[in-house]
Structures are given as structure tokens and as C-alpha cells.
Design an enzyme around this catalytic site. Sequence first.
Site, short mmCIF file in Angstrom:
data_model
loop_
_atom_site.label_atom_id
_atom_site.label_comp_id
_atom_site.label_asym_id
_atom_site.label_seq_id
_atom_site.Cartn_x
_atom_site.Cartn_y
_atom_site.Cartn_z
N GLU A 89 1.10 -1.37 -0.05
CA GLU A 89 -0.26 0.27 0.16
C GLU A 89 0.80 1.34 -0.15
OE1 GLU A 89 -0.74 -2.38 1.37
OE2 GLU A 89 -3.29 -3.24 0.94
N HIS A 158 -10.16 -4.67 10.96
CA HIS A 158 -10.29 -4.52 9.65
C HIS A 158 -11.79 -3.91 9.68
CE1 HIS A 158 -7.46 -8.11 8.94
NE2 HIS A 158 -7.84 -7.43 7.31
#
Lengths: 359, 400
Positions: A89, A158
Site C-alpha cells: 500500500e 478490519h
Amino acid sequence: MASLRCFLRSGKKAVTAVLRREFHGTPPAAVQVTVRDALNQAMDEELERDERVFLLGEEVAQYDGAYKVSRGLWKKYGDKRIIDTPITEMGFAGIAVGAAMAGLRPICEFMTFNFSMQAIDQVINSAAKTYYMSAGLQSVPIVFRGPNGASAGVAAQHSQCFAAWYGHCPGLKVVSPWSAEDARGLLKSAIRDDNPVVFLENELMYGVPFEMSEEVQSKDFLIPIGKAKIERQGTHITLVSHSRMVSLCLDAAAVLAKEGIECEVINMRTIRPLDAEAIETSIMKTNHLVTVEGGWPQFGIGAEILARIMEGPAFNYLDSPAVRVTGVDIPMPYAKILEDNSVPQIKDIIFSIKKTLNV
Amino acid sequence: MRKMLTIISNVLRGSASRNGAELVSEGARVVVSARTYADFTPQASFDIKKCDVHKLEEGPPLQAVLTREEGLQYYRTMQTIRRMELKADQLYKQKIIRGFCHLYDGQEACAVGIEAGINLSDHLITAYRAHGYTLTRGGTVREIMAELTGRRGGIAKGKGGSMHMYTKHFYGGNGIVGAQVPLGAGVALACKYLGKNELCVCLYGDGAANQGQIFETYNMASLWKLPCIFICENNKYGMGTSVERAAASTDYYKRGDFIPGLRVDGMDVLCVREATKLAAEHCRSGKGPILMELQTYRYHGHSMSDPGISYRTRDEIQEVRSKSDPISMLKDRMLSNNMASVEELKEIDVEVRKEIEDAAQFATTDPEPPLDDLCNHIFYNDPPMEVRGTNPWTKLKSIS
């Protein structure tokens, strides 16, 4: 024929209906579209419209998207426009920002915004602040998009909501669609915007269908960034919310309507810049405010709204203190019973409304 | 079953012939082996694949010695992991397990082989495909399954789920790709600091191998000579992306550059064990970190929401299953060297199945965590505090 189309696009529904009936004898063709498909179509149309637009992220190309939002795009546009990245990322977000600086218009997908934390330096320091630091010389027309907030059973790492984190930073526009119409119009606006836009989707909303009018289906349908929408008119209390929580607010409003309490439900649509005016106008009518968000309470969306209301003209119209309904101030647990009790439920909204109205 | 066998075995020993005598009871259709342990080969030496090495004088030996006890233990553990994962698959499809579930079947030789090369007093950390390691590091099938079903008897009391299981000297179970690698080096730093001759095994996948933080970690671990075994479990696919599409260099054992590395057949539990022993020796002798790439394969897709066939063929999966299955490989080795009997292994299978069934039964009947556990475990060693609920009137209690 062209002028007729213009009429249709400009959204004069009555005219549309009449003309349609004269020529075809059928009402305007509204369709049911899921949020996922709305996002997919918006990206498809913008990729077609502007060669400089491209999509990059993990599994966006050959896998059709981890949540299938980019289904079919790689098949249509190929490797140059739809790029699968390694699981890195920080690296690919930086690459996307660099590409935007050099004249392209990237859509950078984070598989979820939880992973954007790995790249947040690039989003804030490289994207958000650059136009300012360069005194207008260097713009960064980029969209960071992906699912945000709680899902179902995906546990603490998450499930975080990043609306408040990104909403905190000048230089960023932060958008949080709820319906398929929101998704479509706001994504198009985000892609066409010359500034960095953080586009917060919601995984649980992807599969939800909404009716989409003909007007909304048009290729140039845009929703302006920075303007909230009143989803339901009401007189007794203002509910302000964004993303999936708008659904819960509408459900709560439906329940309370049976008891004679009429809630005005505002869908923020944009987190930053915040449409304080819409909220103030509503409060001046209803005299009560409850904000509803999925994220944590401290320094959150509701906290900002309440502070602004205190500082603005609407404060004097409040008949009772404004109140926030938020996620519980804990990391997200996994077990279903705990998870269900970690996020606002309809009963929590109803409870808070009744306490605020003192009924 | 075992008790019955012992009794009958004793009876038979009391009577005449003992070598190779088999009794088949017609009524119960039970095959009882009267062969004693003296009949089996106590240990044998097996050829193992040569490991490619990087900046190392030599790799592990080309032969590994396996004792009967070790063989039976590795077999049992691998079979337990296999059946546990398959049961999890079943429970997930029945919606009794929810959220994320990343299954380990196919990769059993890695977890079992690594554990065979280190001690329980050493440390280990991995990513989210962690059920197998939770078991080898001391967790029980019961508490693992109950964690998957989100019950109070789960190893993390139902609060963590599939990706967040912990035991002593096992630091999870980590959901963010690559983040566990610096953590592992940190554990290794503590090992060196505290001087107890322990090391840390730090696992990551081929997808994570391209993460920047891993290279930062290689640098510091090497500079400071941390006792860290970096292990890349290369199962050829990072979610749906094959290694060729994600990595400019797929020689993962060389990616540590200045860190010595070896590439290991991850489907052979003995190869993994020997490589781990070599790596452990390297770390414990103060030479600093070392890197192992285990070439392995996962039968399931990336997670339960991935069918696993859009980016690879069914033929490929079938080929690995038939030619390289880690459990079959060990079984064939033991049988063809007379280290165990077919019945004995079958009996282990039966016991394993029972253990899994019992655990699944527990996992589906144990109650969910109590609501007053919702806000606990925010802070450690802190006085009880108040936590805001969903609205200002709901004040919840949090205890350390």
C-alpha cells in the site's frame, strides 16, 4: 431530439413524464441498481470519458475486484488502465500520487481503508498538502476509494471507520455515499475533481439495491461534493448521518412515525467540506439534533457537528442538548453478540431520540 | 478402542505365536494387530531434497533421520490440522463460522516441520493463515474451533476470531499483511536482550514478501544480529495474484540480500525440520538472522470467499494433491519402511476425527461471550474504567 434529451437530463421530471407519455406512452425508466453496480458503472463511464483516468489496487484487474466493484473493467480496458498491484500500500499509493502530480487522474483502491493506514503518509503528506505547499503550482487530482468501517465478523483490525481521521485534514475532500445514486454521482464528481478525494464506501451496502431514476442514470449525472441531502422531511428532530447509518436512521424514523414523531433525516454525503448550513437550517426547524455514526465517539464526526452547531446560529434554536449516537469506544470484537452490541442499532437511535425529545 | 486392543494384545501374547498374528473378530469386524513395537523399524534415514542456498556455506544434510515416535507424532499433528481445517470449511458453509477464514490445508508440513526444529520456549509469529500454528504452539483444537465460532471457550474468549489467536510465545494471528514481520524482529530483539538463548520464527507469505517494512526489518535484524528466522511460506499466490505478477524476483530466499537464505521443499516435513534446525543453530550461535523460503501449496482459495479456481486450474490443485501431499508423503515413507502399520495409522485417523468432532460439538454448543465482557481488556493492569456505549446515557464497565 437533442433538445429533448437536454430537457430529460436537466431533471425536470414533470416535463419528462409528459413528453415521454406523448411520444412513447410509458413512464420514465427507473431501474434497481445496487451500490456495487453504481460504482462499477460510474468508473466505467469515467474511464471511457477521460483517457487519463486509470484504476490501480490489489486484485482490481484479473480478479474483478476483491468485492467485485471493478468487475469487467480489466476485460474492457486492459493492463494499461486497470492495474493489479502487489500487496504494498505505501508503495502503490505513493506511485498513484506521483502519477497524479504528473498529469494522470488515478483511482487508487484500498482493499479496505484499514490498509490505508499503511499508506496514510502518502495520502496526507504527499497528496493533501501539496497544492498548499506549492502555493498553487502542483495539484493532485486523485481519488482514494474503498470500503470503510464495520463489516460483519471481520474483527478489530478490519473494522475501523476512518471518516474522522481523513475528515480532520485540510487539503482533502472526504466523501461518504449511502445510496446507489450517491455512489454514482459522488464518484463521478470525485474523479472529475482536481483535488485529492477520499471516497469512503461500505462493504455491507455494496449489495443493496436502490431505485435509480433515468436522470441519475445519465452519463453526466453528478452530485456536488459538499452538499448534504434531506432523505426524509420531518418536524420534531433532526437526524444527521452518513453511509450505512442513514439506513438505520430511516428505519428508526419509520418506527417513530407510528408514534407521531416525525424525524428529519439528513444524509451528509460529504464529510469534508461539511454542509453545516443544511444541518443548521434543519435544526432551526426542528429544535433537536441527534447525530448517528458507526465510528468511535472521541473526536468523531458527531463531535465535530455538535461543536459547529454550538459555535453557529443554530445553537439558540436547540431545545435540548444535541447528542451523538456512535460505535462503542472499544476495538471491534469478533463474536456476533459482541459485535452486534458494538455498533449503533435502531433501538439505540430511537432511545436517544426519545431522551432528547423528553418523551 | 486402545484399551480393547491392549487387552486382546495381552491375551494373545499369553498364547502362542506372536509374530504377524492377526485376529479378525467376525462379529465386530475389528482388525486387531497383535504385532508388538519390536516388529516396527525404530528409525530410518530418508533422502530429502537439496536446498538452494544463498550466502551460506552449506545447506542442511541431504538425509534426515526419522524415528517411529517422531513419525507418528508428525502424522498425527498434520492430520489434526488437516481435519480441523476441513471441519472449519464445513462450519463456515453452514454459517456457524463467519467473517474471514483462511485455511491451511496443504501447508501442514510447514507448521509441523518448523515446530520440530525449535522448542516451545522459542517464539513464533505469523500472519492470518494461523490455525495450524496456533495448534503447534500449544493451542487445543477445542479452543481454536470455539474461537472460530465466536464462543466464550475460544482461545481469545471469542473476541479475536480466526485471525487473532494467541498462545504462550505465539504472537498471533495478524490481519495486516507484512506487519507481523517487524513485530517478529522485535520479539527477537527481546530474546537477545534477555539472554535466554531463545529465538523468534517470523513467518510471512509470498504476497507479503514485497512489503517495504519487511526490507526495513531485514536491515535492522541484520545490523543488530537479531536471532530471527524469517520464513516465507511461498504458496504461489497472494490472494488471486500469482507470484510472477507480483514480484520482480520470485527467489524469495534471496530477497534478504545480505541475509543468508535457503529454499526448502515445504511439502516435506523432514526437509522443513532439517532446514529449521540449521536455521536455529545459525541464530543461536549469534550469527544474526537467516531466511528460509518454504515452497508449499494451499488447497483452498485465499479465504472462504475465494473459490480458488479463477486464477489457477483445478488440474494444478489435483496434481499437487496427488503428487506432493505432505501427509501422504510421510505415510508412504513410514509404511514402505515398516515404521508403522496401515491399521495403526488408520487408528490415528479415527482418533483425530473424534477429537475434531468433539471440538466441533463444543464449538457449536458453547455459549457466546457474556455481554459484560464487551468492554473488558482495553488496558492492562489498569483500574476499572467507564466506557461510552452507543449513546451518552449508556455507560459500560471495563476491567483489565
